[in-house]
Design a protein around this motif. Structure first.
Motif, PDB file in Angstrom:
ATOM      1  N   SER A  65       0.824  -1.213   0.000  1.00  0.00           N
ATOM      2  CA  SER A  65       0.000   0.000   0.000  1.00  0.00           C
ATOM      3  C   SER A  65       0.858   1.263   0.000  1.00  0.00           C
ATOM      4  O   SER A  65       0.565   2.218  -0.722  1.00  0.00           O
ATOM      5  CB  SER A  65      -0.925   0.009   1.220  1.00  0.00           C
ATOM      6  N   SER A  75      -4.265   7.473  -7.285  1.00  0.00           N
ATOM      7  CA  SER A  75      -5.226   6.427  -6.934  1.00  0.00           C
ATOM      8  C   SER A  75      -5.182   6.071  -5.459  1.00  0.00           C
ATOM      9  O   SER A  75      -5.958   5.238  -5.008  1.00  0.00           O
ATOM     10  CB  SER A  75      -4.975   5.172  -7.779  1.00  0.00           C
ATOM     11  N   HIS A  77      -6.184   6.243  -1.805  1.00  0.00           N
ATOM     12  CA  HIS A  77      -7.421   6.743  -1.223  1.00  0.00           C
ATOM     13  C   HIS A  77      -7.186   7.909  -0.276  1.00  0.00           C
ATOM     14  O   HIS A  77      -8.084   8.693  -0.041  1.00  0.00           O
ATOM     15  CB  HIS A  77      -8.198   5.621  -0.531  1.00  0.00           C
ATOM     16  N   TRP A  78      -5.988   8.054   0.246  1.00  0.00           N
ATOM     17  CA  TRP A  78      -5.714   9.172   1.129  1.00  0.00           C
ATOM     18  C   TRP A  78      -5.266  10.413   0.363  1.00  0.00           C
ATOM     19  O   TRP A  78      -5.100  11.471   0.941  1.00  0.00           O
ATOM     20  CB  TRP A  78      -4.662   8.801   2.169  1.00  0.00           C
ATOM     21  N   LEU A  84     -13.020  11.665  -1.453  1.00  0.00           N
ATOM     22  CA  LEU A  84     -13.440  10.372  -0.911  1.00  0.00           C
ATOM     23  C   LEU A  84     -14.652  10.561  -0.001  1.00  0.00           C
ATOM     24  O   LEU A  84     -15.626   9.814  -0.090  1.00  0.00           O
ATOM     25  CB  LEU A  84     -12.278   9.735  -0.154  1.00  0.00           C
ATOM     26  N   LEU A  88     -18.363   8.971  -0.582  1.00  0.00           N
ATOM     27  CA  LEU A  88     -18.903   8.034   0.407  1.00  0.00           C
ATOM     28  C   LEU A  88     -20.170   8.564   1.066  1.00  0.00           C
ATOM     29  O   LEU A  88     -21.118   7.818   1.291  1.00  0.00           O
ATOM     30  CB  LEU A  88     -17.837   7.745   1.469  1.00  0.00           C
ATOM     31  N   GLN A 115     -10.776  10.156   6.977  1.00  0.00           N
ATOM     32  CA  GLN A 115     -11.650   9.538   5.991  1.00  0.00           C
ATOM     33  C   GLN A 115     -10.964   8.301   5.438  1.00  0.00           C
ATOM     34  O   GLN A 115      -9.841   8.372   4.970  1.00  0.00           O
ATOM     35  CB  GLN A 115     -11.953  10.518   4.861  1.00  0.00           C
ATOM     36  N   ARG A 116     -11.635   7.183   5.497  1.00  0.00           N
ATOM     37  CA  ARG A 116     -11.148   5.934   4.922  1.00  0.00           C
ATOM     38  C   ARG A 116     -12.031   5.609   3.731  1.00  0.00           C
ATOM     39  O   ARG A 116     -13.038   6.252   3.478  1.00  0.00           O
ATOM     40  CB  ARG A 116     -11.179   4.797   5.951  1.00  0.00           C
ATOM     41  N   LYS A 117     -11.656   4.577   3.004  1.00  0.00           N
ATOM     42  CA  LYS A 117     -12.391   4.230   1.793  1.00  0.00           C
ATOM     43  C   LYS A 117     -13.867   3.931   2.069  1.00  0.00           C
ATOM     44  O   LYS A 117     -14.738   4.364   1.339  1.00  0.00           O
ATOM     45  CB  LYS A 117     -11.731   3.025   1.119  1.00  0.00           C
ATOM     46  N   GLY A 118     -14.158   3.206   3.144  1.00  0.00           N
ATOM     47  CA  GLY A 118     -15.535   2.811   3.402  1.00  0.00           C
ATOM     48  C   GLY A 118     -16.163   3.389   4.651  1.00  0.00           C
ATOM     49  O   GLY A 118     -17.305   3.074   4.978  1.00  0.00           O
ATOM     50  N   ARG A 132     -20.147   4.428   9.108  1.00  0.00           N
ATOM     51  CA  ARG A 132     -20.249   3.941   7.733  1.00  0.00           C
ATOM     52  C   ARG A 132     -21.672   4.173   7.236  1.00  0.00           C
ATOM     53  O   ARG A 132     -22.646   3.779   7.875  1.00  0.00           O
ATOM     54  CB  ARG A 132     -19.957   2.444   7.691  1.00  0.00           C
TER      55      ARG A 132
END
Length: 192
Positions: A65, A75, A77-78, A84, A88, A115-118, A132
């Motif tokens: 990662s 690309s 996610h951060w 993002l 979301l 903020q995370r991907k999901g 979420r």
């Protein structure tokens, strides 16, 4: 140095630095050498790139990662947490719930929101909560408290956030972020 607050706790920043520091010693190549190798990847999707990198070069998930994030920053996610977040939390109802949760924790000292991907994570030393969005404007709130702390809490399922979050609560509107939810958030924060 950025004026934006970090999206990592001091503990996470130390862990990230240790990944970078040990890269050459443990893999035989520097980060820059791995980045050049990563740019030869035939895959274009982030998940496929990571799988290729791990299978082809035997690099673990965390290092893959980091390497791929540097090789393909567009690309990562951060790279653009605001975009993002917008993607979301596109549902207005879910966003209103998130904003109520954010307001409930805003005055907690040493708060790190990321903020995370999901999901959106809330930490101090450790992650103490995560939110979420689900369909229909519902938000699944994970908390680092025992499920017996409140009769409306349930056990988590396969969440993908920190294993420290031992209970969840569904929030259907911003009004659900009431006194009891605020107390649970504070209790979780105190344990982090």
């Amino acid at each position: 140095m950025s004026d934006k607050p970090s999206s990592m706790t001091a503990r996470q920043e130390k862990w990230f630095a240790s990944i970078l520091e040990s890269m050459a010693r443990e893999t035989g190549k520097t980060l820059d050498e791995w980045v050049e190798i990563a740019r030869t990847c035939p895959e274009t999707r982030p998940g496929a790139r990571k799988a290729w990198f791990k299978a082809t070069h035997g690099i673990g998930t965390n290092r893959a990662s980091v390497i791929l994030g540097k090789a393909f920053p567009e690309s990562a996610h951060w790279a653009e947490p605001d975009n993002l977040r917008d993607t979301l939390w596109a549902d207005a109802g879910a966003l209103a719930v998130l904003e109520a949760v954010e307001a409930a924790v805003a005055d907690l000292p040493d708060l790190v929101s990321a903020q995370r991907k999901g999901f959106t994570a809330f930490s101090r030393e450790y992650q103490f909560a995560a939110a979420r969005p689900l369909k229909g404007g519902i938000v699944r709130l994970g908390l680092a408290v025992d499920p017996s702390s409140d009769p409306r809490l349930e056990l988590p399922k396969n969440e993908g956030w920190s294993e420290r979050l031992k209970s969840v609560r569904l929030l259907t509107s911003a009004a659900d972020v009431d006194t009891s939810v605020k107390a649970l958030l504070r209790q979780a924060w105190e344990r982090s």
